[in-house]
Design a protein around this motif. Structure first.
Motif, PDB file in Angstrom:
ATOM      1  N   GLY A 155     -27.662-126.769 -49.814  1.00 45.28           N
ATOM      2  CA  GLY A 155     -28.982-126.040 -50.463  1.00 45.28           C
ATOM      3  C   GLY A 155     -29.539-125.519 -49.108  1.00 45.28           C
ATOM      4  O   GLY A 155     -29.220-124.721 -47.921  1.00 45.28           O
ATOM      5  N   PHE A 173     -32.391-126.568 -54.101  1.00 38.95           N
ATOM      6  CA  PHE A 173     -31.394-125.138 -54.550  1.00 38.95           C
ATOM      7  C   PHE A 173     -29.900-125.446 -54.193  1.00 38.95           C
ATOM      8  O   PHE A 173     -29.060-124.451 -53.558  1.00 38.95           O
ATOM      9  CB  PHE A 173     -31.828-123.747 -53.934  1.00 38.95           C
ATOM     10  CG  PHE A 173     -33.400-123.843 -54.555  1.00 38.95           C
ATOM     11  CD1 PHE A 173     -33.888-123.610 -55.844  1.00 38.95           C
ATOM     12  CD2 PHE A 173     -34.230-123.410 -53.363  1.00 38.95           C
ATOM     13  CE1 PHE A 173     -35.127-123.562 -56.134  1.00 38.95           C
ATOM     14  CE2 PHE A 173     -35.367-123.543 -53.699  1.00 38.95           C
ATOM     15  CZ  PHE A 173     -35.943-123.234 -55.097  1.00 38.95           C
ATOM     16  N   GLN A 174     -29.339-126.773 -54.069  1.00 35.80           N
ATOM     17  CA  GLN A 174     -27.909-127.094 -53.772  1.00 35.80           C
ATOM     18  C   GLN A 174     -26.849-126.106 -54.654  1.00 35.80           C
ATOM     19  O   GLN A 174     -27.176-125.738 -55.871  1.00 35.80           O
ATOM     20  CB  GLN A 174     -27.647-128.492 -54.289  1.00 35.80           C
ATOM     21  CG  GLN A 174     -28.258-129.391 -53.518  1.00 35.80           C
ATOM     22  CD  GLN A 174     -27.759-129.478 -51.994  1.00 35.80           C
ATOM     23  OE1 GLN A 174     -26.657-129.478 -51.841  1.00 35.80           O
ATOM     24  NE2 GLN A 174     -28.564-129.225 -50.987  1.00 35.80           N
ATOM     25  N   GLN A 175     -26.274-125.488 -53.790  1.00 34.23           N
ATOM     26  CA  GLN A 175     -24.982-124.520 -54.508  1.00 34.23           C
ATOM     27  C   GLN A 175     -23.830-125.056 -54.114  1.00 34.23           C
ATOM     28  O   GLN A 175     -23.407-125.051 -53.091  1.00 34.23           O
ATOM     29  CB  GLN A 175     -25.297-122.995 -53.378  1.00 34.23           C
ATOM     30  CG  GLN A 175     -26.788-122.321 -53.624  1.00 34.23           C
ATOM     31  CD  GLN A 175     -27.022-122.301 -54.885  1.00 34.23           C
ATOM     32  OE1 GLN A 175     -26.162-121.639 -55.786  1.00 34.23           O
ATOM     33  NE2 GLN A 175     -28.392-122.511 -55.619  1.00 34.23           N
TER      34      GLN A 175
END
Length: 167
Positions: free
Chosen positions: A59, A65-67
């Motif tokens: 993130g 906002f971990q992707q």
């Protein structure tokens, strides 16, 4: 609105400071990954409040906002490129030394973490501060540069004594 400048009077200094910060960041990450092999040999307690531990941050700051998808990774990488260009243009036009230093540090941090995202798919974090049950997030030198740069910009903004200060 003024014209956009890509190279200014102090751009060489910005490039030099950012390059030194970037080298320190990348060298520390590479050493912890491959020299010490923190993944296999960690975590390592340095003090009762400080450990070195390997964390892959997918993130942004504080793990927000971990992707976990490739599209998310590339969106964050693209954002990093846009941010770095914006910071560079801002730095190219600055005349204040504190702003120059702050933006140089921000640039070093953005590029350092951006390189990680491109090469590894995630940012390499390894410094963990904690006190008792309170645990601060795990970070790296690029994060230190970003925080120091943000503090420098805030200090600059709060102490700006330009022509309008007397009004």
């Amino acid at each position: 609105m003024g014209k956009i400048t890509l190279w200014g009077r102090h751009s060489g200094a910005v490039a030099l400071i950012a390059l030194v910060g970037l080298i320190l960041d990348q060298a520390s990450k590479l050493w912890f990954l491959y020299g010490f092999d923190l993944g296999a040999n960690g975590p390592v307690t340095i003090a009762p409040f400080l450990d070195f531990v390997l964390v892959w941050n997918r993130g942004i700051s504080y793990g927000l906002f971990q992707q976990h998808s490739e599209i998310g990774r590339w969106i964050l990488a693209g954002f990093t490129v846009v941010a770095a260009v914006f910071i560079w243009v801002w730095a190219a036009g600055t005349t204040r030394k504190i702003t120059l230093l702050a933006l140089s540090l921000l640039l070093a941090g953005a590029i350092g973490n951006g390189i990680d995202r491109l090469v590894f798919g995630a940012v390499v974090d390894f410094v963990h501060f904690h006190v008792g049950s309170f645990s601060w997030y795990v970070f790296n030198l690029a994060d230190v540069w970003i925080v120091a740069g943000a503090v420098g910009l805030l200090y600059d903004w709060l102490t700006d004594r330009g022509p309008d200060a007397a009004k």
